[in-house]
Design an enzyme around this catalytic site. Structure first.
Site, PDB file in Angstrom:
ATOM      1  CG  HIS A 108      -1.676   1.146   1.325  1.00  0.00           C
ATOM      2  ND1 HIS A 108      -3.100   1.176   0.612  1.00  0.00           N
ATOM      3  CD2 HIS A 108      -2.026   2.217   1.958  1.00  0.00           C
ATOM      4  CE1 HIS A 108      -3.601   2.344   0.830  1.00  0.00           C
ATOM      5  NE2 HIS A 108      -2.995   2.892   1.645  1.00  0.00           N
ATOM      6  CB  ALA A 172      10.241   3.452  -1.627  1.00  0.00           C
TER       7      ALA A 172
HETATM    8  C1  GAR Z   1       0.910   0.837  -6.239  1.00  0.00           C
HETATM    9  O1  GAR Z   1       1.307   1.791  -6.095  1.00  0.00           O
HETATM   10  C2  GAR Z   1       0.422   0.102  -4.913  1.00  0.00           C
HETATM   11  O2  GAR Z   1       1.197   0.537  -3.912  1.00  0.00           O
HETATM   12  C3  GAR Z   1      -1.088   0.777  -5.023  1.00  0.00           C
HETATM   13  O3  GAR Z   1      -1.408   0.532  -6.715  1.00  0.00           O
HETATM   14  C4  GAR Z   1      -0.212   0.781  -7.273  1.00  0.00           C
HETATM   15  C5  GAR Z   1      -0.152  -0.346  -8.201  1.00  0.00           C
HETATM   16  O4  GAR Z   1       1.098   0.097  -8.963  1.00  0.00           O
HETATM   17  N1  GAR Z   1      -1.902  -0.139  -4.394  1.00  0.00           N
HETATM   18  C6  GAR Z   1      -2.899   0.598  -3.830  1.00  0.00           C
HETATM   19  O5  GAR Z   1      -3.191   1.558  -3.789  1.00  0.00           O
HETATM   20  C7  GAR Z   1      -3.863  -0.663  -3.025  1.00  0.00           C
HETATM   21  N2  GAR Z   1      -4.553   0.155  -1.975  1.00  0.00           N
HETATM   22  P1  GAR Z   1       1.687  -1.211 -10.094  1.00  0.00           P
HETATM   23  O6  GAR Z   1       0.244  -1.925 -10.587  1.00  0.00           O
HETATM   24  O7  GAR Z   1       2.378  -0.504 -11.041  1.00  0.00           O
HETATM   25  O8  GAR Z   1       2.400  -2.071  -9.217  1.00  0.00           O
END
Ligand code: GAR
Length: 212
Positions: A108, A172
């Site tokens: 998260h 990060a």
């Molecule tokens: C990431 O920033 C993750 O932490 C967030 O969605 C993005 C996914 O990016 N998750 C949330 O907000 C869950 N509550 P990605 O598909 O490029 O890994």
């Protein structure tokens, strides 16, 4: 350790795991990637890495339980031992979570318990915090709660927008998630009374938090 990744979108955290698992010394492999959204970019990333990539479109199912039953079948078919849910935008039911106690790992983009839910970066900017970051934690029925495995801190700049802050935190995330999965796969994370005890080596989390 065989890891199943549940995703919904672009899958940059998934890519970080795929890249980490390229190292023969990395103790986990992505056994299957499942997206609840057809056409998710993360599926292409999996295919490019030769990892089984499956779409299970939640819209094709009448209930959450039916959708999850299909997910469960796919996870079992690929021998999954640990689930990770980077960017998976579906809430899992209590009964699914109960099947995987201490074996679902979420990331998260805030320092939980601050700013759970959606509009995470907007929440952080509205609150005026000077430090935000990301959290890797085990999934429990309460959303964006559960024993914290690792966190990284990232500065918030005065001129940040949700997008610039998200991009800084994402860097990060790409280091934190592979490290936390490594720690779990090596048996160095123990859950006790709703918290984790992590047998991290000195300096193991160094360089993930950004200069504040
Ligand atoms: C990431 O920033 C993750 O932490 C967030 O969605 C993005 C996914 O990016 N998750 C949330 O907000 C869950 N509550 P990605 O598909 O490029 O890994």
């Amino acid at each position: 350790m065989k890891v199943g990744a549940l995703i919904s979108g672009r899958g940059t955290n998934l890519q970080a795991l795929i890249d980490a698992a390229d190292d023969p010394l990395y103790p986990a492999e992505i056994a299957v990637v499942i997206s609840n959204r057809p056409g998710a970019k993360g599926l292409e990333r999996a295919e490019a890495a030769g990892i089984p990539a499956i779409t299970i479109d939640h819209k094709q199912f009448e209930t959450r339980e039916d959708f999850e039953a299909e997910v469960q079948t796919a996870l079992e078919a690929h021998g999954v031992e640990l689930i990770t849910t980077p960017g998976f935008m579906r809430i899992l039911t209590n009964s699914f979570i109960a099947k995987w106690p201490g074996r679902i790992v979420n990331i998260h983009p805030s320092l939980l318990p601050s700013f759970p839910g959606i509009r995470v970066h907007e929440q952080a900017l509205e609150a005026g915090v000077k430090i935000s970051g990301c959290t890797v934690h085990f999934t429990v029925p309460e959303v964006d709660a559960g024993p914290i495995i690792g966190q990284a801190a990232v500065p918030v700049h005065d001129d940040d927008t949700p997008d610039t802050l998200a991009a800084r935190i994402l860097k990060a995330e790409h280091k934190l998630l592979p490290l936390c999965i490594r720690l779990i796969a090596e048996g160095r994370v123990h859950i006790e009374n709703g918290r984790t005890l992590v047998e991290a080596r000195p300096g193991e989390f160094e360089g993930i938090s950004l200069a504040l």
